[in-house]
Design an enzyme around this catalytic site. Sequence first.
Site, mmCIF file in Angstrom:
data_model
loop_
_atom_site.group_PDB
_atom_site.id
_atom_site.type_symbol
_atom_site.label_atom_id
_atom_site.label_comp_id
_atom_site.label_asym_id
_atom_site.label_seq_id
_atom_site.Cartn_x
_atom_site.Cartn_y
_atom_site.Cartn_z
ATOM 1 N N ASP A 49 0.757 -1.029 -0.067
ATOM 2 C CA ASP A 49 0.001 0.025 -0.100
ATOM 3 C C ASP A 49 0.965 1.288 0.062
ATOM 4 O O ASP A 49 0.361 2.422 -0.089
ATOM 5 C CB ASP A 49 -1.053 0.041 1.223
ATOM 6 C CG ASP A 49 -0.511 0.220 2.500
ATOM 7 O OD1 ASP A 49 0.825 -0.323 2.671
ATOM 8 O OD2 ASP A 49 -1.186 0.049 3.508
ATOM 9 N N ASP A 88 -1.206 -6.322 -0.539
ATOM 10 C CA ASP A 88 -1.764 -5.530 0.892
ATOM 11 C C ASP A 88 -3.301 -5.149 0.845
ATOM 12 O O ASP A 88 -3.759 -4.736 0.124
ATOM 13 C CB ASP A 88 -1.010 -3.841 1.000
ATOM 14 C CG ASP A 88 0.314 -3.999 1.788
ATOM 15 O OD1 ASP A 88 0.446 -5.089 2.861
ATOM 16 O OD2 ASP A 88 1.191 -3.193 1.817
ATOM 17 N N LYS A 118 -1.565 -9.430 2.693
ATOM 18 C CA LYS A 118 -0.524 -8.851 3.871
ATOM 19 C C LYS A 118 -1.514 -7.841 4.866
ATOM 20 O O LYS A 118 -2.143 -6.957 4.131
ATOM 21 C CB LYS A 118 0.746 -8.202 3.497
ATOM 22 C CG LYS A 118 1.293 -7.763 4.923
ATOM 23 C CD LYS A 118 2.903 -7.269 4.477
ATOM 24 C CE LYS A 118 3.399 -5.912 3.713
ATOM 25 N NZ LYS A 118 2.491 -4.849 4.498
ATOM 26 N N GLU A 120 -1.765 -5.590 8.387
ATOM 27 C CA GLU A 120 -0.707 -4.962 9.679
ATOM 28 C C GLU A 120 -1.450 -5.224 11.146
ATOM 29 O O GLU A 120 -2.713 -5.288 11.005
ATOM 30 C CB GLU A 120 -0.599 -3.401 9.540
ATOM 31 C CG GLU A 120 0.140 -3.352 8.262
ATOM 32 C CD GLU A 120 0.339 -1.580 8.144
ATOM 33 O OE1 GLU A 120 0.181 -0.924 9.075
ATOM 34 O OE2 GLU A 120 0.830 -1.187 6.962
ATOM 35 N N GLU A 186 8.980 -4.369 10.644
ATOM 36 C CA GLU A 186 9.289 -3.255 10.004
ATOM 37 C C GLU A 186 10.029 -2.260 11.253
ATOM 38 O O GLU A 186 9.182 -2.102 12.226
ATOM 39 C CB GLU A 186 8.208 -2.551 9.388
ATOM 40 C CG GLU A 186 8.798 -1.127 9.061
ATOM 41 C CD GLU A 186 7.810 -0.469 7.733
ATOM 42 O OE1 GLU A 186 6.843 -1.148 7.487
ATOM 43 O OE2 GLU A 186 7.971 0.615 7.582
#
Length: 272
Positions: A49, A88, A118, A120, A186
């Site tokens: 993204d 994403d 994916k 978060e 990250e």
Amino acid sequence: MSASTPIRTLTPASVLARKGQTPLVCLTAYTTPIARLADAACDIVLVGDSVGMVLHGLPSTLGVTMEMMILHGKAVMRGIQKALCVVDMPFGSYEESPAQAFRNASRLLAETGASAVKLEGGVQMKETIAFLVARGVPVMGHIGLTPQAVNVLGGYKVQGRNEDAQRVMEDARAVEEAGAFAIVLEKLPRSLGQDITECLAIPTIGIGAGPDCDGQILVIDDMLGLFADFKPKFVKRYATLADDAAKALAAYADDVRQRAFPDAEHSFGDKP
Ligand code: KIV
């Protein structure tokens, strides 16, 4: 299978099996020509993204929509032959409930042809990840600095320093227990990247999380040096394409102004 059906050599299962083996090479891509280049070099191509900031000039990833991810996901899939393509899930497309996440994840897979999504978040996304995996959606997790939570985190800061390490470790464990096949780490201290990698049985893919992860990912425009004025500490520039492009454009502008382009070589004559 027809002769033109792409042979996809990497799957979520084969990525999982790479734990502790040769490091996984991963890059983002958002367009077909760049996906072709990334496919030749990488195990995993992520339609991140980050596309919102990199290609659309948005100030953060928060404004990225499902439609943008589907458009770029389709473009990337046209350039991929062998790598695993992960798309994403954009902000707002999965946080509300596992059912909302499944509705949007299944749309991403069906409309782009990618093999995995994916998303978060750690502990708070455990139920959602398990819900998706149980219904046939391979999930890559993403913890540490999660850019979609930039307003809560107070900026793009390194996460998991000192006593905060325990929280990030719990997130990592939750993502693994939920059934994710891999996890992006990250912006973590190197030591925490190493600890999580040693603790988990799924591959860790680092971006600013040190050299001990099971793989590495970068935003392709960052490593190609396409932004002259943006270079975070964790990015190594393997090219300086912004400089090269600026020189090429200046040379073109000179040629046009001096009528040196187009010359005979680039002009059409009469038909003989
Ligand atoms: O959106 C993205 O490009 C990402 C990578 C930086 C991991 O999530």
